[in-house]
Design an enzyme around this catalytic site. Structure first.
Site, PDB file in Angstrom:
ATOM      1  N   GLY A   1     -69.837  33.389  23.158  1.00  0.00           N
ATOM      2  CA  GLY A   1     -68.782  34.165  23.814  1.00  0.00           C
ATOM      3  C   GLY A   1     -67.640  34.404  22.839  1.00  0.00           C
TER       4      GLY A   1
ATOM      5  N   GLY B   1     -64.700  36.137  23.577  1.00  0.00           N
ATOM      6  CA  GLY B   1     -63.475  36.570  24.249  1.00  0.00           C
ATOM      7  C   GLY B   1     -62.350  35.654  23.798  1.00  0.00           C
ATOM      8  N   GLY B   2     -61.283  35.643  24.551  1.00  0.00           N
ATOM      9  CA  GLY B   2     -60.112  34.868  24.165  1.00  0.00           C
ATOM     10  C   GLY B   2     -60.395  33.390  23.928  1.00  0.00           C
TER      11      GLY B   2
ATOM     12  N   GLY C   1     -63.348  31.754  23.377  1.00  0.00           N
ATOM     13  CA  GLY C   1     -64.291  31.534  22.287  1.00  0.00           C
ATOM     14  C   GLY C   1     -63.648  31.744  20.920  1.00  0.00           C
TER      15      GLY C   1
ATOM     16  N   PHE D   1     -44.043  38.155  38.030  1.00  0.00           N
ATOM     17  CA  PHE D   1     -45.454  38.277  38.366  1.00  0.00           C
ATOM     18  C   PHE D   1     -45.730  37.461  39.604  1.00  0.00           C
ATOM     19  CE2 PHE D   1     -48.287  40.682  35.744  1.00  0.00           C
ATOM     20  CZ  PHE D   1     -49.561  40.428  36.216  1.00  0.00           C
TER      21      PHE D   1
ATOM     22  N   ASP E   1     -73.594  34.020  32.434  1.00  0.00           N
ATOM     23  CA  ASP E   1     -74.689  33.445  31.641  1.00  0.00           C
ATOM     24  C   ASP E   1     -74.510  31.945  31.397  1.00  0.00           C
ATOM     25  OD1 ASP E   1     -74.941  36.376  29.420  1.00  0.00           O
ATOM     26  OD2 ASP E   1     -75.108  36.160  31.584  1.00  0.00           O
TER      27      ASP E   1
ATOM     28  N   GLN F   1     -61.756  34.850  43.409  1.00  0.00           N
ATOM     29  CA  GLN F   1     -60.556  35.633  43.722  1.00  0.00           C
ATOM     30  C   GLN F   1     -60.856  37.109  43.872  1.00  0.00           C
ATOM     31  OE1 GLN F   1     -57.250  36.620  40.809  1.00  0.00           O
ATOM     32  NE2 GLN F   1     -56.297  35.046  42.072  1.00  0.00           N
TER      33      GLN F   1
ATOM     34  N   HIS G   1     -58.867  40.355  43.777  1.00  0.00           N
ATOM     35  CA  HIS G   1     -57.574  40.914  43.381  1.00  0.00           C
ATOM     36  C   HIS G   1     -57.215  42.009  44.373  1.00  0.00           C
ATOM     37  CE1 HIS G   1     -54.524  42.985  41.037  1.00  0.00           C
ATOM     38  NE2 HIS G   1     -54.552  42.050  40.126  1.00  0.00           N
TER      39      HIS G   1
ATOM     40  N   LEU H   1     -59.330  47.616  37.944  1.00  0.00           N
ATOM     41  CA  LEU H   1     -58.120  46.861  38.232  1.00  0.00           C
ATOM     42  C   LEU H   1     -56.846  47.661  38.016  1.00  0.00           C
ATOM     43  CD1 LEU H   1     -57.275  43.980  38.933  1.00  0.00           C
ATOM     44  CD2 LEU H   1     -56.867  43.647  36.502  1.00  0.00           C
TER      45      LEU H   1
ATOM     46  N   THR I   1     -53.154  46.509  37.568  1.00  0.00           N
ATOM     47  CA  THR I   1     -52.511  45.230  37.333  1.00  0.00           C
ATOM     48  C   THR I   1     -51.387  44.906  38.310  1.00  0.00           C
ATOM     49  OG1 THR I   1     -51.211  43.944  35.752  1.00  0.00           O
ATOM     50  CG2 THR I   1     -51.051  46.330  35.586  1.00  0.00           C
TER      51      THR I   1
ATOM     52  N   ARG J   1     -52.272  36.353  44.821  1.00  0.00           N
ATOM     53  CA  ARG J   1     -53.263  37.387  45.087  1.00  0.00           C
ATOM     54  C   ARG J   1     -54.079  37.164  46.345  1.00  0.00           C
ATOM     55  NH1 ARG J   1     -55.347  37.895  38.895  1.00  0.00           N
ATOM     56  NH2 ARG J   1     -53.473  38.920  38.105  1.00  0.00           N
TER      57      ARG J   1
ATOM     58  N   ARG K   1     -56.089  31.559  41.533  1.00  0.00           N
ATOM     59  CA  ARG K   1     -55.421  31.640  40.231  1.00  0.00           C
ATOM     60  C   ARG K   1     -54.229  32.577  40.312  1.00  0.00           C
ATOM     61  NH1 ARG K   1     -55.283  35.142  36.225  1.00  0.00           N
ATOM     62  NH2 ARG K   1     -57.109  36.432  36.685  1.00  0.00           N
TER      63      ARG K   1
ATOM     64  N   SER L   1     -54.727  33.256  33.458  1.00  0.00           N
ATOM     65  CA  SER L   1     -56.032  33.233  32.795  1.00  0.00           C
ATOM     66  C   SER L   1     -55.864  33.372  31.288  1.00  0.00           C
ATOM     67  CB  SER L   1     -56.944  34.338  33.326  1.00  0.00           C
ATOM     68  OG  SER L   1     -58.193  34.274  32.674  1.00  0.00           O
TER      69      SER L   1
END
Lengths: 233, 574
Positions: free
Chosen positions: B11, B13-14, B16, B115, B216, B235, B237, B247, B249, B281, B389, B394
Site C-alpha cells: 500500500g 497511500g499516506g 504506507g 471541522f 485486500d 461511516q 459521510h 465526496l 468535503t 458525520r 471518525r 484520518s
C-alpha cells in the site's frame, strides 16, 4: 440513449497490430465515459483493459484519448460526446494492453527533475512561514495529478520521446517558484537541455488537455524565461 | 520470482509511504502497490488534517483528544487517541518541512478552519483545527510523501497486487503478490510486513471510495486467523453527490455551508443545537435520513441541499475550487450560485485489522501480537476512531501511526532474523488464480458484486434492523457460494484486470459477511452503527470492541475492553 464506442484494442502478446472494436452501450447523458467502459467490460467483454480508480478526476489513472482529445474518462460525460465515441490510449506511450500504456518513462522523467522540496537550512520547530502571496504563486502547478494527458498530447513529445515533457516541467516549476525551496538552480540546470524546456515549441496542446486546468504552457514559458534572463540566486 | 527484503509494505497511500520513510536506512525496504502510488486514495481526501497548532485561535491537543473520544462515541481506545492528538502537531510541521503547500494565514502560518466535531474547551463550540491546502489536502499529502520517497530512493514495486501473507510457526515470513503487467506471481521474503491497503467502501453501492478499495489487507489477514475489529462501524459521510457518491468535503460546512431541507430549513439546528452543520458525520447522516423519511427531502426525494451560495464566488474559488469543479462537471451546478444535492455515501471503515499503538497486529482479546506483522491507516483499527471518525482525523491517523509502525518495524528488523518460508508458499495464491483463470465457472463476477453492493447499501447502511441485517448475511452467503463458480472471459497473463476484480470480489464478500454478522450481534446504537430496534447506547453491555474471526463454521465473535484513561463515557450530544 444508445452510443457506439469504437475502442482501440491491442494485446502485444497476441495481436500483430492494434485494431478497432465497436461496442454499443445504453447510457444516461449524465453517465461518465468511464461508466460506459465499465459497462462494456462488466457485461460484454471482460478482456478490455483500462486503468481507473477514484472515478472523479483526482487520481489521474484514466487519462486517454477520447474523440481525439486527451481527457480523463471519469470526467467526461456521455452527454457531450455524440452517438459514436472513439477511445484510444494516450499517444506517444508504448501500449501495454488496450487503453493501458507504459507509464514508466513518464514517471522516470518526473523523478529526474528532483520533484521534492530542497532546503538546506535546518527546519524551525514550527512551520516555515510563507506569505499567502508566495503560496498563491504555486497554486496552479501544485494541482498536477501526473495523469499524463499533457505529455501525451504534445507533438514535440510525439516527435521525440526523450523530451522531458510538460508534466515534469510543471512539477519542477512547482518547486522552483516555491519560496521555501533552495534548489531552483539544480533543477534549472537539468531543464536547460535540448530535451528539457527547449524542446517545447509553445504548441499549447497541453493546456487543452490538462483536466486540472493548469496553465501548462505558461509554466513552461516561465521556466524558459528564468533560464534566459535571470537565474535565481 | 523471488525477492528478499527486511521489510515489505503493501500500500502506497499516506500510511504506507510514511512508514517507508521512517524505515529509512534501518534495512532494505520494498513498497508494493496495486496502483501507481500517486493514484492512492489518500489523494482524494479533501478537507484537511487535524492538529492543535492553535494558529488562528487557542487550541490544545487535550481538546483534540477529547473530541476524538467523544466523536467515536467512547469506543475509542484513549491511549491511542492521546497519541494521535499529541503527535499530530509535530507530524503536521514535519509535512510542512517536507514542502506541503498548506494554505496560509496573513502572517504566514498554516491556515486552519473549523471541522465537524472539533471543539475548544471540551465541547463549547467549534475550533479551527483543520490544517488545509485548498480542498485538496489529501492530494498534497500524498504527493509530498511520494516526493520524499523519490528523494530517499525508496524501492517501489508498482502495480503489484498482494495475494497472500506468509506465516510460519507463528512468525511472519513474507508475502506473495501478482505482477499485474505480466501475470507472474512473486514471493517476497521479509522479516516484517506492513499492510496499509486502505478501506473497503466498494462493499456498498453508493460510496466515495475508489474502485481499488476492496479491503485486500483485512481480507487476507482474516484468512490467516487474524480477527477483524469493530467491522460493524462503517461511516456514511453525509454529503456525497447525489447518486454518484462522490465526496463533497465537510470543509464546505467548515467554511459556512449549510444543509437545507425541502422547506429551506437549516434542519441541523434541531438535531445538534451547539454544532449544527458541524456535528460529527454519523449524526448528520442520520439527520439527513430522518428528514428524507419525514418527506422533507428536496422534491420529496432522497436527498437534501448543501448550500454554499452565500459564501460568494471568491471564497468558493479560493477555498473549495475542486468541489466547485466536481459540481460543475457532474451536475452542472455552480456552488457559488446554487445548492448542491447531497445524500449519505459509504465513506470510511472505522474497523479493520486490530493493532496496538505501534502498528503491531494483534491476534486475540489478550492483545497477543503476531511478530513481524503490522497494519496502519484505514485498514487498521488501533482503535483511534472508535464508533465514528471525526473529519481530518484520518489524515492524522495515517502519518502518526504510519510513522509509529515504521519506527517499530525498524526496531524489529534490526533485532530479528528471517523466518524460513513455508514449503509451497505460493500454493494458496496460485491455486486461487488458477481456479479463476481456468476453472469451469460461468458466473459473472460483476453481477455478483452488483448484488452484494445493493444488499449491503440497503440492509447494512445508516439505519439497521435485525431482520434486514440477517437477510444481508444470508444473501452474502449465497453470493459466496456463487462466487465459487465465477468464470472469466480474459484468460490471459498480461494486465488481466478482470482476474484482479474477481480476486477483489472474494475479499469484499468475506468482509461483507464479517461486517453484517458483527452488526447483527451488536444490540445497541453507538456512533455510526445505528439500530432501529436498539436505538440507545448501552455502555453496560456493549462498551467493548468486537473481534470477528473467520472459522470453518462461519464467523465467530469475541470481545475485548476499551482503554479508558481520561474521559469517562457520557451521553453524546452536541
Amino acid at each position: 440513449m444508445q452510443v457506439t464506442l469504437k475502442i482501440q484494442r491491442f494485446n502485444p502478446q497476441v495481436d500483430a497490430r492494434p485494431y478497432w472494436k465497436e461496442y454499443t452501450v445504453e447510457v444516461d447523458p449524465s453517465d461518465r465515459l468511464l461508466d460506459a467502459l465499465h459497462q462494456v467490460k462488466w457485461v460484454q467483454d471482460g478482456t478490455l483493459a483500462f486503468r481507473r480508480s477514484c472515478a472523479h478526476g483526482i487520481c489521474g489513472s484514466d487519462a486517454m484519448t477520447i474523440n481525439n482529445v486527451n481527457r480523463l474518462a471519469c470526467k467526461v460525460l456521455m452527454a457531450g460526446l455524440g452517438p459514436k465515441v472513439t477511445v484510444e490510449p494516450l499517444r506517444g506511450f508504448p501500449i501495454v494492453k488496450d487503453l493501458v500504456v507504459d507509464m514508466e518513462p513518464f514517471f522516470d522523467k518526473y523523478r529526474s527533475i528532483k520533484p521534492y522540496l530542497i532546503n538546506y537550512d535546518p527546519p524551525p520547530p514550527v512551520e516555515r512561514y510563507q506569505d499567502p502571496k508566495d503560496r498563491a504563486r504555486i497554486d496552479d502547478t501544485t494541482r498536477c495529478i501526473l495523469c499524463g494527458a499533457c505529455t501525451g498530447s504534445c507533438p514535440s513529445f510525439w516527435g521525440n520521446r526523450e523530451y522531458v515533457g510538460p508534466a515534469a516541467i510543471v512539477q519542477a516549476h512547482r518547486f522552483i517558484f516555491d519560496s521555501r525551496d533552495q534548489g531552483a538552480n539544480e533543477r534549472l540546470e537539468i531543464l536547460n537541455d535540448r530535451n528539457g524546456v527547449w524542446r517545447c515549441r509553445t504548441i499549447f496542446n497541453c493546456v487543452g488537455a490538462c483536466p486540472r486546468e493548469i496553465d501548462v504552457t505558461r509554466a513552461i514559458g516561465e521556466v524558459k524565461k528564468l533560464l534566459l534572463f535571470n537565474r535565481m540566486v | 520470482m523471488y525477492h528478499s527484503f527486511d521489510a515489505v509494505i503493501v500500500g502506497a497511500g499516506g500510511a504506507g509511504l510514511r512508514a517507508a520513510l521512517e524505515l529509512g536506512r534501518a534495512g532494505s525496504v520494498a513498497v508494493l502497490s496495486k496502483l501507481y502510488p500517486t493514484r492512492s486514495h489518500t489523494g482524494a481526501a479533501q478537507g484537511g488534517i487535524g492538529a492543535a497548532l492553535g494558529n488562528s485561535e487557542e487550541d490544545l491537543w487535550e481538546w483534540h483528544m477529547f473530541d476524538t473520544v467523544k466523536g467515536g462515541d467512547y469506543l475509542v481506545d484513549q491511549d491511542a487517541a492521546e497519541i494521535l492528538a499529541h503527535e499530530a502537531v509535530e507530524t503536521v510541521y514535519e509535512l510542512e518541512h517536507w514542502g506541503l503547500p498548506f494554505d496560509r494565514t496573513p502572517d504566514g502560518r498554516i491556515a486552519q478552519r473549523p471541522f465537524g466535531g472539533h471543539t475548544h474547551h471540551f465541547g463549547q463550540g467549534p475550533v479551527r483545527r483543520s490544517c488545509y491546502a485548498a480542498d485538496r489536502t489529501g492530494h498534497m499529502i500524498l504527493q509530498t510523501l511520494y516526493q520524499q520517497c523519490v528523494r530517499n530512493n525508496v524501492q517501489f514495486f508498482d502495480e503489484y497486487h498482494v495475494l497472500d501473507l506468509l506465516v510460519r510457526d507463528g512468525a511472519t515470513c513474507g508475502l506473495t503478490a501478482y505482477q499485474i503487467l505480466t501475470g507472474e506471481i512473486h514471493t517476497f521474503r521479509a522479516k516484517a510486513v506492513l499492510f496499509a491497503t486502505g478501506g473497503m467502501g466498494r462493499m456498498f453501492k453508493i460510496t466515495s471510495n475508489a474502485h481499488a478499495l476492496t479491503g485486500d489487507g483485512p481480507a487476507i489477514a482474516l484468512r490467516h486467523g487474524v480477527p477483524l475489529e469493530d467491522m460493524e462501524f462503517f461511516q456514511f459521510h453525509p454529503t456525497g453527490i447525489r447518486k454518484m457518491g462522490i465526496l463533497i468535503t465537510e470543509a464546505v460546512r467548515g467554511e459556512g455551508g449549510i444543509l437545507l431541507n425541502n422547506e429551506g430549513e437549516r434542519f441541523m439546528e434541531r438535531y445538534s443545537p451547539t454544532l449544527r452543520d458541524l456535528a460529527p458525520r454519523d449524526i448528520v447522516s442520520r439527520a439527513i435520513y430522518l428528514e428524507i423519511q419525514a418527506g422533507r427531502g428536496i422534491n420529496g426525494q432522497d436527498y437534501v441541499n448543501l448550500d454554499a451560495s452565500h459564501l460568494g464566488r471568491e471564497v468558493v474559488e479560493a477555498k473549495i475550487p475542486d468541489i466547485a469543479d466536481f459540481c460543475q462537471t457532474y451536475l452542472g451546478v455552480n456552488p457559488a450560485v446554487e445548492p448542491m444535492p447531497v445524500q449519505p455515501t459509504a465513506h470510511y471503515a472505522m474497523g479493520g485489522i486490530p493493532t496496538d499503538v505501534d502498528g503491531r497486529v494483534l491476534l486475540d482479546e489478550q492483545n497477543t501480537p503476531l511478530p513481524g506483522f503490522y497494519a496502519a491507516g484505514e485498514c487498521a483499527c488501533v482503535s483511534v476512531h472508535g464508533a465514528n471518525r471525526l473529519g481530518t482525523n484520518s489524515l492524522v491517523d495515517l502519518v502518526v501511526f504510519g510513522r509509529r509502525a515504521g519506527r517499530d518495524m525498524a526496531r524489529f528488523i534490526t533485532q530479528t532474523d528471517f523466518a524460513s518460508l513455508p514449503p509451497d508458499c505460493e500454493c494458496l495464491a496460485c491455486a486461487e488464480v488458477e481456479r479463476l483463470l481456468h476453472g469451469a465457472g460461468s458466473e459473472s463476477a460483476a453481477a455478483i458484486r452488483r448484488e452484494l453492493q445493493e444488499v449491503m447499501m440497503d440492509n447494512v447502511g445508516v439505519f439497521r434492523i435485525e431482520g434486514q441485517i440477517q437477510a444481508a448475511v444470508d444473501k452474502v452467503r449465497q453470493l459466496q457460494e456463487r462466487y465459487r463458480r465465477v468464470g472469466l472471459q480474459d484468460k490471459g497473463a498480461r494486465f488481466n484486470t478482470e482476474l484482479l476484480e474477481a480476486i477483489e470480489l472474494g475479499y469484499l464478500l468475506d468482509l461483507a459477511e464479517v461486517t453484517a454478522v458483527s452488526a447483527l450481534a451488536r444490540r445497541e446504537s453507538r456512533g455510526a452503527h445505528s439500530r432501529e430496534d436498539y436505538p440507545e447506547r448501552d455502555d453496560e453491555n456493549w462498551l467493548k470492541h468486537t473481534l470477528a474471526y473467520r472459522t470453518d463454521n462461519g464467523v465467530a465473535l469475541k470481545y475485548k475492553p476499551v482503554s479508558i484513561t481520561r474521559f469517562q463515557p457520557k451521553p453524546r450530544t452536541y
